[in-house]
Design an enzyme around this catalytic site. Sequence first.
Site, PDB file in Angstrom:
ATOM      1  N   HIS A   1      -1.171  -5.850  -5.629  1.00 17.85           N
ATOM      2  CA  HIS A   1      -1.224  -4.794  -4.264  1.00 17.85           C
ATOM      3  C   HIS A   1      -2.367  -3.388  -5.074  1.00 17.85           C
ATOM      4  O   HIS A   1      -1.224  -2.588  -5.387  1.00 17.85           O
ATOM      5  CB  HIS A   1      -0.504  -4.469  -3.253  1.00 17.85           C
ATOM      6  CG  HIS A   1      -1.155  -4.223  -2.274  1.00 17.85           C
ATOM      7  ND1 HIS A   1      -1.569  -4.913  -1.309  1.00 17.85           N
ATOM      8  CD2 HIS A   1      -1.466  -2.913  -1.320  1.00 17.85           C
ATOM      9  CE1 HIS A   1      -2.267  -4.346   0.200  1.00 17.85           C
ATOM     10  NE2 HIS A   1      -1.743  -2.799  -0.182  1.00 17.85           N
TER      11      HIS A   1
ATOM     12  N   ASP B   1      -4.971  -0.552  -4.149  1.00 17.84           N
ATOM     13  CA  ASP B   1      -6.076  -0.023  -2.645  1.00 17.84           C
ATOM     14  C   ASP B   1      -7.015   1.271  -2.963  1.00 17.84           C
ATOM     15  O   ASP B   1      -7.724   1.199  -2.230  1.00 17.84           O
ATOM     16  CB  ASP B   1      -5.686   0.323  -0.749  1.00 17.84           C
ATOM     17  CG  ASP B   1      -4.745  -0.052  -0.478  1.00 17.84           C
ATOM     18  OD1 ASP B   1      -5.459  -1.049   0.153  1.00 17.84           O
ATOM     19  OD2 ASP B   1      -3.281  -0.399  -0.481  1.00 17.84           O
TER      20      ASP B   1
ATOM     21  N   GLU C   1      -5.466  -7.462   4.090  1.00 19.35           N
ATOM     22  CA  GLU C   1      -4.043  -6.643   4.031  1.00 19.35           C
ATOM     23  C   GLU C   1      -4.094  -6.755   5.562  1.00 19.35           C
ATOM     24  O   GLU C   1      -4.249  -5.641   6.438  1.00 19.35           O
ATOM     25  CB  GLU C   1      -4.070  -5.486   4.192  1.00 19.35           C
ATOM     26  CG  GLU C   1      -2.802  -4.745   3.799  1.00 19.35           C
ATOM     27  CD  GLU C   1      -2.571  -3.090   3.426  1.00 19.35           C
ATOM     28  OE1 GLU C   1      -0.982  -2.861   2.847  1.00 19.35           O
ATOM     29  OE2 GLU C   1      -3.225  -2.966   2.660  1.00 19.35           O
TER      30      GLU C   1
ATOM     31  N   HIS D   1       0.193  -5.699   9.662  1.00 18.42           N
ATOM     32  CA  HIS D   1       0.309  -4.182   9.281  1.00 18.42           C
ATOM     33  C   HIS D   1       0.624  -3.737   9.486  1.00 18.42           C
ATOM     34  O   HIS D   1       1.247  -4.368   9.524  1.00 18.42           O
ATOM     35  CB  HIS D   1      -1.556  -3.408   8.141  1.00 18.42           C
ATOM     36  CG  HIS D   1      -1.582  -2.738   7.673  1.00 18.42           C
ATOM     37  ND1 HIS D   1      -1.227  -1.128   8.050  1.00 18.42           N
ATOM     38  CD2 HIS D   1      -1.602  -2.141   6.291  1.00 18.42           C
ATOM     39  CE1 HIS D   1      -1.440  -0.434   7.692  1.00 18.42           C
ATOM     40  NE2 HIS D   1      -1.762  -1.268   6.386  1.00 18.42           N
TER      41      HIS D   1
ATOM     42  N   HIS E   1       5.353  -5.567   5.707  1.00 21.28           N
ATOM     43  CA  HIS E   1       4.127  -5.153   6.184  1.00 21.28           C
ATOM     44  C   HIS E   1       5.345  -5.902   7.514  1.00 21.28           C
ATOM     45  O   HIS E   1       5.147  -5.383   8.589  1.00 21.28           O
ATOM     46  CB  HIS E   1       3.036  -5.317   6.860  1.00 21.28           C
ATOM     47  CG  HIS E   1       2.347  -4.237   6.002  1.00 21.28           C
ATOM     48  ND1 HIS E   1       2.642  -2.615   5.993  1.00 21.28           N
ATOM     49  CD2 HIS E   1       1.325  -4.332   5.262  1.00 21.28           C
ATOM     50  CE1 HIS E   1       2.084  -2.262   5.296  1.00 21.28           C
ATOM     51  NE2 HIS E   1       1.595  -2.792   4.523  1.00 21.28           N
TER      52      HIS E   1
ATOM     53  N   HIS F   1       3.939  -6.062  -1.624  1.00 17.21           N
ATOM     54  CA  HIS F   1       4.141  -4.701  -1.911  1.00 17.21           C
ATOM     55  C   HIS F   1       5.409  -4.565  -1.116  1.00 17.21           C
ATOM     56  O   HIS F   1       4.957  -3.453  -0.013  1.00 17.21           O
ATOM     57  CB  HIS F   1       3.022  -3.826  -2.284  1.00 17.21           C
ATOM     58  CG  HIS F   1       1.867  -4.361  -0.867  1.00 17.21           C
ATOM     59  ND1 HIS F   1       1.650  -5.036  -0.181  1.00 17.21           N
ATOM     60  CD2 HIS F   1       2.205  -3.085   0.388  1.00 17.21           C
ATOM     61  CE1 HIS F   1       1.311  -4.254   1.341  1.00 17.21           C
ATOM     62  NE2 HIS F   1       1.276  -3.570   1.146  1.00 17.21           N
TER      63      HIS F   1
ATOM     64  N   ASP G   1       0.856  -0.146  -4.929  1.00 16.48           N
ATOM     65  CA  ASP G   1       1.036   0.182  -3.464  1.00 16.48           C
ATOM     66  C   ASP G   1      -0.401   1.143  -4.452  1.00 16.48           C
ATOM     67  O   ASP G   1      -0.102   2.202  -3.791  1.00 16.48           O
ATOM     68  CB  ASP G   1       1.304   0.288  -2.759  1.00 16.48           C
ATOM     69  CG  ASP G   1       0.867   0.254  -1.342  1.00 16.48           C
ATOM     70  OD1 ASP G   1      -0.476  -0.073  -1.598  1.00 16.48           O
ATOM     71  OD2 ASP G   1       1.884   0.205  -0.626  1.00 16.48           O
TER      72      ASP G   1
END
Length: 700
Positions: free
Chosen positions: A337, A339, A442, A469, A510, A531, A637
């Site tokens: 993961h 971003d 995600e 999420h 999540h 993650h 992350d």
Amino acid sequence: MPSTYLCRRLNLVALLLGSVFCVAPLSLANADSPDAKAKKVDPLDGPPVVSCKAWIVVDADTGKRLDGANDTERLHPASVTKMMTALLVSEVIEKDPDAINEIITFSEKADKTIGSTSGVKAGEKVSVGELLYGLMLPSGNDASVAFAEHFGDRVGEASEAKGYDRFIEAMNQRAKSLGMNSTGYRNSHGLDNDEHLTTAADQAILAREIMKSPILSKVVGTSTYKTKVTQPDGTKREVEWNNTNRLLQYENYLGIKTGTTSKAGACLASCCERDGDRRIMIVLGSSGTDARYADSRNLWRWTWNQTPPNSAKTDKQMTLSPEAKRIHESALVIDGHNDLMWEIREKGSSSFEKIDIRQPQPKIHTDIPRLKEGNVGAQFWSVYVPATLGDKGTAFLTTLEQIALVKKMVEIYPDQFELATTVDDIERISKTGKVASLIGVEGGHCIQESLANLNHLYDQGARYMTLTHSKNLSWADSSTDDEQTGGLSPFGVEVVQQMNRLGMMVDISHVSPKTMHAAMDVSKAPIIFSHSSARSVADSPRNVPDDVLKRVHDTEGLVMVNFYSAFVVPESAARYSVRFDLKQKLIEEVGQAEADVRMAKWDRENPMDLGTINDVLDHIDHLVKVAGWEHVGLGADFDGVDALPVGLEDVSRYPYITQGLLERGYTEEQIRGILGENLMRVMRKVEEVAAEIKQAGTNP
């Protein structure tokens, strides 16, 4: 404060208005008084004011950037160029130690090279080892040409070019291999050429290599060197070479290289060590010879005061061993993961021209040089979009935009990335040295309650989807929202089943614990946490409880450990929960804007404990203890969080996970599994389940 020019303009206007409206004229005494003139502000914080155009300070051991300004701006390097000339020569010597005793006969071309000189004349002879001092101490332009002519056909890749020209080609090839992607060499000495350009950041990379070399580090740290050259008639004469680097007269300075031309200005690469902490500084474009030393010494004072010796060494208690380097460099490293795409969207308007990740990007966690340093072989790029877009009905289209951004990155940097959708793709691409680039969605809000949208995301290359999420969906509960569904609704069950059919990994980071269990109840393929970390170590709702971890083992799933300080440091996890609840309350009471202001103040008064790499290793230990080492991976992350443990600041730091695991007694097989092979096993199983479902023609 207005500029001096503006003040003069205002005074002139006042005089003109005075004549028109019969206003008393401004007295010359007042106009010339010190109080009437604009003054420069002398800042009390930040680096000192310097004359140079660009500078950078890096840790000599790790390459970590500690400070700098304009360090990615392309500038003329002058004789700092000779660091690359010397490096190529030293690498020939490393492969063939006898080369250091080879005799170089100076050519007419070398002798007639303008500028700084070693003083060796055409027809005179000197050994390779001796001439390195003539190259680096007096900065002999002639010596650089002599080296290029002598070694040109023995460096770099095979080429139609010969001698000097091939040596220049090799300089550029070596720069590229080091990640000096903004550097272009056109000669061996650094005399001005409009295409002969570099950056301070690139030169810091090169300077580190110089200081790693036993031969070159000795040469550049020498103040004066005497030798004898053989003249054409066989007689010998003595030459003395004095180092142009004035910093060598001070303790702690170890050398490296000066440079001056009309276009480059005065440049200096320097190395300094205090209490075992060695750093490298590059200064480009100072206003003069004296200025480059004033700039450098002022900046050295700044860096040692700002970050005292060893305070900036994130790995001061962990040094990479040869065994860790060997394992890590030969392993397939996969992260679950990252971003970066949202950072590019928000900070760079979705433009890789505004944020060129081929260059160092110290304000974010990810760029190509650091991916290479971390030996990342495959990366799941998150195509995150905010959960609030689900309520607005724009989540699906925005997700497609983010997927397009991943593909745009692959298109812009085809030599660094290639899109992957299967395990076989990952294996093939990673062997080429590129980063196999996968897409992870995600949050189930992105499909807007449509299986057709889910199918389309898969067709566009997405290979996992996180079910929720930060907010509940009508069909699944989030870990950071009040319970609503209590697991999965009938539509939620359909989503998981359809992902099994497609061969899309079900990601339950999540989601709430009940939704975790529900997903594992339904899925016929192993699930993943892309993650997340261990809840028993740090009590965050984003982490995985032990009862779920046991089922991860039983269902052959995978937990990819998160690096976010708020999820891995116990005290920070408690702080995060308090902060989350407080912010939600403030948003309801005073609105988002005012809540952000108040929370900024709260953050200053309640700073987060970043923790260290050992906190992340503690989570890995617990995950291994409960779920088994075959069920643990990495999902850092990066670029999705605002706080990371000391030692894991960016994508270059994965090798220290390997070192830490070695120190904790993990075997090479276990380390390779955690670094990436466990993910490969899970993903292959997901592909196999999809193929079985398709062949059987039944629902999962």
